[in-house]
Design a protein around this motif. Sequence first.
Motif, PDB file in Angstrom:
ATOM      1  N   TYR A 112      40.809  45.567 -61.466  1.00  0.00           N
ATOM      2  CA  TYR A 112      41.297  46.716 -59.834  1.00  0.00           C
ATOM      3  C   TYR A 112      43.529  45.896 -60.043  1.00  0.00           C
ATOM      4  N   LEU A 113      43.570  46.987 -59.157  1.00  0.00           N
ATOM      5  CA  LEU A 113      45.291  46.377 -58.628  1.00  0.00           C
ATOM      6  C   LEU A 113      45.028  46.334 -56.990  1.00  0.00           C
ATOM      7  N   LEU A 114      46.147  44.653 -57.550  1.00  0.00           N
ATOM      8  CA  LEU A 114      46.534  44.901 -56.215  1.00  0.00           C
ATOM      9  C   LEU A 114      48.171  45.344 -55.836  1.00  0.00           C
ATOM     10  N   VAL A 115      48.766  45.943 -54.840  1.00  0.00           N
ATOM     11  CA  VAL A 115      49.369  46.630 -54.352  1.00  0.00           C
ATOM     12  C   VAL A 115      49.719  46.095 -53.259  1.00  0.00           C
ATOM     13  N   PRO A 116      51.487  46.226 -52.503  1.00  0.00           N
ATOM     14  CA  PRO A 116      52.017  45.755 -51.762  1.00  0.00           C
ATOM     15  C   PRO A 116      51.359  46.794 -50.738  1.00  0.00           C
ATOM     16  N   VAL A 117      51.615  46.817 -49.031  1.00  0.00           N
ATOM     17  CA  VAL A 117      51.357  47.762 -48.585  1.00  0.00           C
ATOM     18  C   VAL A 117      51.964  47.974 -47.805  1.00  0.00           C
ATOM     19  N   THR A 118      53.417  47.664 -48.195  1.00  0.00           N
ATOM     20  CA  THR A 118      54.696  48.044 -48.215  1.00  0.00           C
ATOM     21  C   THR A 118      55.748  48.278 -49.876  1.00  0.00           C
ATOM     22  N   ASP A 119      56.354  49.707 -49.734  1.00  0.00           N
ATOM     23  CA  ASP A 119      56.923  49.687 -51.218  1.00  0.00           C
ATOM     24  C   ASP A 119      58.794  48.320 -50.917  1.00  0.00           C
ATOM     25  N   THR A 120      58.557  47.439 -52.027  1.00  0.00           N
ATOM     26  CA  THR A 120      59.983  46.731 -51.775  1.00  0.00           C
ATOM     27  C   THR A 120      59.265  45.971 -53.287  1.00  0.00           C
ATOM     28  N   LEU A 121      60.524  46.015 -54.037  1.00  0.00           N
ATOM     29  CA  LEU A 121      61.556  46.066 -55.037  1.00  0.00           C
ATOM     30  C   LEU A 121      61.208  43.841 -55.322  1.00  0.00           C
ATOM     31  N   MET A 122      60.847  42.760 -56.150  1.00  0.00           N
ATOM     32  CA  MET A 122      60.410  42.180 -56.200  1.00  0.00           C
ATOM     33  C   MET A 122      61.227  41.602 -57.460  1.00  0.00           C
ATOM     34  N   HIS A 123      62.106  40.142 -57.152  1.00  0.00           N
ATOM     35  CA  HIS A 123      62.988  39.457 -58.305  1.00  0.00           C
ATOM     36  C   HIS A 123      61.914  38.982 -59.236  1.00  0.00           C
ATOM     37  N   PRO A 124      62.112  39.113 -60.732  1.00  0.00           N
ATOM     38  CA  PRO A 124      61.039  38.566 -61.514  1.00  0.00           C
ATOM     39  C   PRO A 124      60.139  37.468 -61.618  1.00  0.00           C
ATOM     40  N   GLY A 125      61.187  36.534 -61.405  1.00  0.00           N
ATOM     41  CA  GLY A 125      61.301  34.968 -60.484  1.00  0.00           C
ATOM     42  C   GLY A 125      59.812  34.941 -59.476  1.00  0.00           C
ATOM     43  N   LYS A 126      60.317  35.411 -58.283  1.00  0.00           N
ATOM     44  CA  LYS A 126      59.817  35.586 -57.766  1.00  0.00           C
ATOM     45  C   LYS A 126      58.164  36.339 -57.823  1.00  0.00           C
ATOM     46  N   LYS A 127      57.995  36.825 -58.282  1.00  0.00           N
ATOM     47  CA  LYS A 127      56.952  38.379 -58.935  1.00  0.00           C
ATOM     48  C   LYS A 127      56.349  37.075 -59.613  1.00  0.00           C
ATOM     49  N   THR A 128      56.787  36.415 -60.079  1.00  0.00           N
ATOM     50  CA  THR A 128      56.150  35.546 -60.915  1.00  0.00           C
ATOM     51  C   THR A 128      55.119  34.473 -60.471  1.00  0.00           C
ATOM     52  N   ALA A 129      56.138  33.679 -59.237  1.00  0.00           N
ATOM     53  CA  ALA A 129      55.273  32.178 -58.641  1.00  0.00           C
ATOM     54  C   ALA A 129      54.502  33.358 -57.511  1.00  0.00           C
ATOM     55  N   ALA A 130      54.416  34.250 -57.693  1.00  0.00           N
ATOM     56  CA  ALA A 130      53.464  35.011 -56.347  1.00  0.00           C
ATOM     57  C   ALA A 130      52.437  35.407 -57.244  1.00  0.00           C
TER      58      ALA A 130
END
Length: 399
Positions: A112-130
């Motif tokens: 699957y793909l998990l996609v945010p409902v709203t378009d947004t950027l994310m810092h790599p560190g925060k993305k890893t934590a997410a």
Amino acid sequence: MPENTPYSLPKDSKAWQQAVDSIASLLPEDISLHDFDALQSLPVFALIVVLPAKVPALDIHHYVQSWVDEQPSWHLVTVAEDAEASFVDVDVATNGSTGTQQPFTPAQVFRYLLVPVTDTLMHPGKKTAAAHIIDDQLTTRLRHDLAKNYANAQATDHPENAALVHDNLVDCHILSIGHMLRTHKLACFDMDSTLIEQEVIVELAKTAGVGAEVEAITEAAMRGEIDFDESFVKRVALLEGISTSVLDEICARLTLSTGAHTTITALKALGYHTVLVSGGFSYFANYIAKQLGIDEVHANHLDIEDGQVTGHIQLPIVNGAKKAAIAQHTAEHLNIEMSQVVCVGDGANDLPMMAIADLGVAYNAKPIVQARADAAVNVTGLEGVLYALGYPALVASKS
């Protein structure tokens, strides 16, 4: 499972790219859907769910969707199987000198793909934590739901097995979509408890009558509780006096991990350069590499004098830092980026090379390693690495 059975793995499948193209309206307008680095800045995740074939899948899509429905920030897209994909035939003949393990564990793979409902950027560190948060939450939910239904199915169909329900009924990989879209070219594997089922130094220790002492040191090192170099020196010292006549006997009783032959064969068919990089000994590493057809070997030299192991070490020790340096040097030699490298291992000394690779995969690893790896394989054989790379389940060849 019969020997010499041909199995197939889709090559250069466009399924992941097609899935990304399908969500264009959910992504920022200035993002190129074919720019992997740009996509890395988005919190778009590949979700890969792997179940052993013996576990009733029931409605896995329902389980995943029900979890996503409780997360208002996320949208779920199923990655379709690519009927147009060309296939790589994988000849998975077992090797008599390494036992008769299954070439791999039959499995079910859902992508699957998990996609945010709203378009947004994310810092790599925060993305890893997410990714780790999603992984923990979804894995816990799926394990609970699957265990409950598996227990019910066992109680109905096989009441004698009703109590045999394990936590590890599912692997969930939550990875950046870039991992799926990139073309990887180099795969580095640890040996002990990764490519093979044993820890060679423990086998040597058993022969020397110091098995318990060495195994205790090994376990502490694998958990990251003591420095690898210190543990290595202590363990090798305990091996003093072992005759070289027993080395071949130990080689003969080493067993390849389930899926090891299939995985290496598939990766080589896909154009990977394969490397065995071990904190163990080259005598055994060369033997295993030959069985698997691995391209390159890096391991410690076992010091021998007058037909006996001396108990001394030869520097440099292939420790965690050295493993990472080997992976990086090999990539440079091949003229490829570290974003094209995959590293696989099970111990704390594998973490440095896994950290600098594009994808670090923990195989039946200690908790500290699983927690820090990009993906953790527990429910299949080593071929689970292929699933973490985004490939669908291995299937019987039509030819």
